[in-house]
Design a protein around this motif. Structure first.
Motif, PDB file in Angstrom:
ATOM      1  N   GLU A  84       0.835  -1.213   0.000  1.00  0.00           N
ATOM      2  CA  GLU A  84       0.000   0.000   0.000  1.00  0.00           C
ATOM      3  C   GLU A  84       0.870   1.264   0.000  1.00  0.00           C
ATOM      4  N   ARG A  85       1.911   1.245   0.775  1.00  0.00           N
ATOM      5  CA  ARG A  85       2.809   2.409   0.823  1.00  0.00           C
ATOM      6  C   ARG A  85       3.487   2.620  -0.533  1.00  0.00           C
ATOM      7  N   GLU A  86       3.935   1.508  -1.140  1.00  0.00           N
ATOM      8  CA  GLU A  86       4.566   1.601  -2.456  1.00  0.00           C
ATOM      9  C   GLU A  86       3.577   2.138  -3.484  1.00  0.00           C
ATOM     10  N   LYS A  87       2.325   1.636  -3.417  1.00  0.00           N
ATOM     11  CA  LYS A  87       1.296   2.112  -4.327  1.00  0.00           C
ATOM     12  C   LYS A  87       1.008   3.596  -4.078  1.00  0.00           C
ATOM     13  N   GLY A  88       0.929   4.013  -2.815  1.00  0.00           N
ATOM     14  CA  GLY A  88       0.694   5.420  -2.473  1.00  0.00           C
ATOM     15  C   GLY A  88       1.808   6.317  -2.985  1.00  0.00           C
ATOM     16  N   ILE A  89       3.045   5.840  -2.839  1.00  0.00           N
ATOM     17  CA  ILE A  89       4.192   6.627  -3.321  1.00  0.00           C
ATOM     18  C   ILE A  89       4.139   6.742  -4.839  1.00  0.00           C
ATOM     19  N   SER A  90       3.845   5.620  -5.530  1.00  0.00           N
ATOM     20  CA  SER A  90       3.787   5.667  -6.995  1.00  0.00           C
ATOM     21  C   SER A  90       2.616   6.551  -7.448  1.00  0.00           C
ATOM     22  N   ASP A  91       1.472   6.474  -6.729  1.00  0.00           N
ATOM     23  CA  ASP A  91       0.342   7.349  -7.062  1.00  0.00           C
ATOM     24  C   ASP A  91       0.709   8.819  -6.834  1.00  0.00           C
ATOM     25  N   SER A  92       1.401   9.087  -5.757  1.00  0.00           N
ATOM     26  CA  SER A  92       1.836  10.462  -5.469  1.00  0.00           C
ATOM     27  C   SER A  92       2.789  10.966  -6.539  1.00  0.00           C
ATOM     28  N   LEU A  93       3.710  10.095  -6.974  1.00  0.00           N
ATOM     29  CA  LEU A  93       4.635  10.489  -8.047  1.00  0.00           C
ATOM     30  C   LEU A  93       3.874  10.756  -9.345  1.00  0.00           C
ATOM     31  N   ALA A  94       2.903   9.886  -9.651  1.00  0.00           N
ATOM     32  CA  ALA A  94       2.104  10.078 -10.868  1.00  0.00           C
ATOM     33  C   ALA A  94       1.305  11.380 -10.777  1.00  0.00           C
ATOM     34  N   THR A  95       0.724  11.627  -9.596  1.00  0.00           N
ATOM     35  CA  THR A  95      -0.027  12.873  -9.396  1.00  0.00           C
ATOM     36  C   THR A  95       0.895  14.080  -9.513  1.00  0.00           C
ATOM     37  N   ALA A  96       2.090  13.958  -8.958  1.00  0.00           N
ATOM     38  CA  ALA A  96       3.054  15.065  -9.044  1.00  0.00           C
ATOM     39  C   ALA A  96       3.430  15.329 -10.499  1.00  0.00           C
ATOM     40  N   GLU A  97       3.638  14.255 -11.276  1.00  0.00           N
ATOM     41  CA  GLU A  97       3.954  14.414 -12.694  1.00  0.00           C
ATOM     42  C   GLU A  97       2.788  15.072 -13.432  1.00  0.00           C
ATOM     43  N   LYS A  98       1.567  14.639 -13.080  1.00  0.00           N
ATOM     44  CA  LYS A  98       0.374  15.210 -13.707  1.00  0.00           C
ATOM     45  C   LYS A  98       0.259  16.697 -13.359  1.00  0.00           C
ATOM     46  N   VAL A  99       0.468  17.024 -12.103  1.00  0.00           N
ATOM     47  CA  VAL A  99       0.408  18.418 -11.663  1.00  0.00           C
ATOM     48  C   VAL A  99       1.508  19.233 -12.342  1.00  0.00           C
ATOM     49  N   LYS A 100       2.683  18.631 -12.465  1.00  0.00           N
ATOM     50  CA  LYS A 100       3.788  19.317 -13.137  1.00  0.00           C
ATOM     51  C   LYS A 100       3.436  19.607 -14.582  1.00  0.00           C
ATOM     52  N   ALA A 101       2.831  18.636 -15.267  1.00  0.00           N
ATOM     53  CA  ALA A 101       2.419  18.836 -16.658  1.00  0.00           C
ATOM     54  C   ALA A 101       1.346  19.924 -16.740  1.00  0.00           C
ATOM     55  N   GLU A 102       0.374  19.887 -15.801  1.00  0.00           N
ATOM     56  CA  GLU A 102      -0.669  20.913 -15.791  1.00  0.00           C
ATOM     57  C   GLU A 102      -0.068  22.302 -15.532  1.00  0.00           C
ATOM     58  N   MET A 103       0.896  22.366 -14.630  1.00  0.00           N
ATOM     59  CA  MET A 103       1.554  23.644 -14.324  1.00  0.00           C
ATOM     60  C   MET A 103       2.289  24.172 -15.556  1.00  0.00           C
ATOM     61  N   ALA A 104       2.949  23.267 -16.292  1.00  0.00           N
ATOM     62  CA  ALA A 104       3.636  23.684 -17.520  1.00  0.00           C
ATOM     63  C   ALA A 104       2.628  24.195 -18.545  1.00  0.00           C
ATOM     64  N   GLN A 105       1.496  23.495 -18.651  1.00  0.00           N
ATOM     65  CA  GLN A 105       0.460  23.927 -19.578  1.00  0.00           C
ATOM     66  C   GLN A 105      -0.102  25.282 -19.151  1.00  0.00           C
ATOM     67  N   LEU A 106      -0.381  25.449 -17.854  1.00  0.00           N
ATOM     68  CA  LEU A 106      -0.892  26.731 -17.345  1.00  0.00           C
ATOM     69  C   LEU A 106       0.121  27.847 -17.567  1.00  0.00           C
ATOM     70  N   LYS A 107       1.390  27.503 -17.383  1.00  0.00           N
ATOM     71  CA  LYS A 107       2.430  28.513 -17.592  1.00  0.00           C
ATOM     72  C   LYS A 107       2.450  28.964 -19.056  1.00  0.00           C
ATOM     73  N   SER A 108       2.353  27.991 -19.962  1.00  0.00           N
ATOM     74  CA  SER A 108       2.344  28.363 -21.383  1.00  0.00           C
ATOM     75  C   SER A 108       1.083  29.158 -21.722  1.00  0.00           C
ATOM     76  N   GLU A 109      -0.063  28.781 -21.132  1.00  0.00           N
ATOM     77  CA  GLU A 109      -1.293  29.543 -21.353  1.00  0.00           C
ATOM     78  C   GLU A 109      -1.163  30.959 -20.790  1.00  0.00           C
ATOM     79  N   ASN A 110      -0.573  31.072 -19.604  1.00  0.00           N
ATOM     80  CA  ASN A 110      -0.359  32.398 -19.006  1.00  0.00           C
ATOM     81  C   ASN A 110       0.547  33.254 -19.883  1.00  0.00           C
TER      82      ASN A 110
END
Length: 164
Positions: A39-65
């Motif tokens: 469960e901890r490994e899955k939580g860490i991998s989910d957190s990393l995936a979410t962080a990557e997703k947020v990073k991609a969204e932030m890059a997209q928002l930055k380009s939109e800005n």
């Protein structure tokens, strides 16, 4: 040296206690420990995936800005250009209007000067006419037989008359 080498019986009992503890832990605690680790490994991998997703969204928002900022800059430049053009147009219109009004004032002033000039000339002509009539009346009232006396009298009258 006996202290450094373990006794065979102690070794067997320790091994037996370890194996019993190992089987008990395997039956009772091993599955929950592995489950919590998974469960901890899955939580860490989910957190990393979410962080990557947020990073991609932030890059997209930055380009939109950045695109919005560029668009806003372009609009601001267009508005400033339009304001400058409007200012220049108003100034040019005001200059043209002022030139027209100045021309009208000058034309009116020239007309007034011409009118006053004509009035002055007419008045001078009237005064000269009146003076001629006055002098003629005085000459005709007096009858002089001598031409030299007549000329003297005209000179005296001319000296008496003051031009205004």
């Amino acid at each position: 040296m006996d202290l450094l080498t373990p006794d065979l019986g102690l070794f067997i009992w320790n091994l037996l206690a370890f194996l019993i503890l190992f089987f008990i832990l395997k039956k009772t605690a091993w599955k929950p420990i592995l489950k919590s680790l998974n469960e901890r490994e899955k939580g860490i991998s989910d957190s990393l995936a979410t962080a990557e997703k947020v990073k991609a969204e932030m890059a997209q928002l930055k380009s939109e800005n950045e695109a919005l900022l560029a668009k806003a800059r372009e609009e601001r430049a267009a508005l400033l250009k339009e304001a400058r053009d409007t200012k220049d147009k108003i100034i040019n219109e005001a200059k043209d209007q002022a030139k027209l009004e100045a021309g009208k004032i000058i034309t009116d002033a020239r007309a007034a000067i011409e009118q006053q000039k004509m009035a002055a000339i007419t008045e001078v002509k009237n005064q000269v006419g009146n003076l001629v009539i006055e002098v003629s009346e005085k000459i005709l009232r007096r009858e002089l037989s001598n031409k030299s006396e007549q000329e003297k009298y005209i000179k005296d009258l001319a000296n008496e008359v003051k031009l205004n």
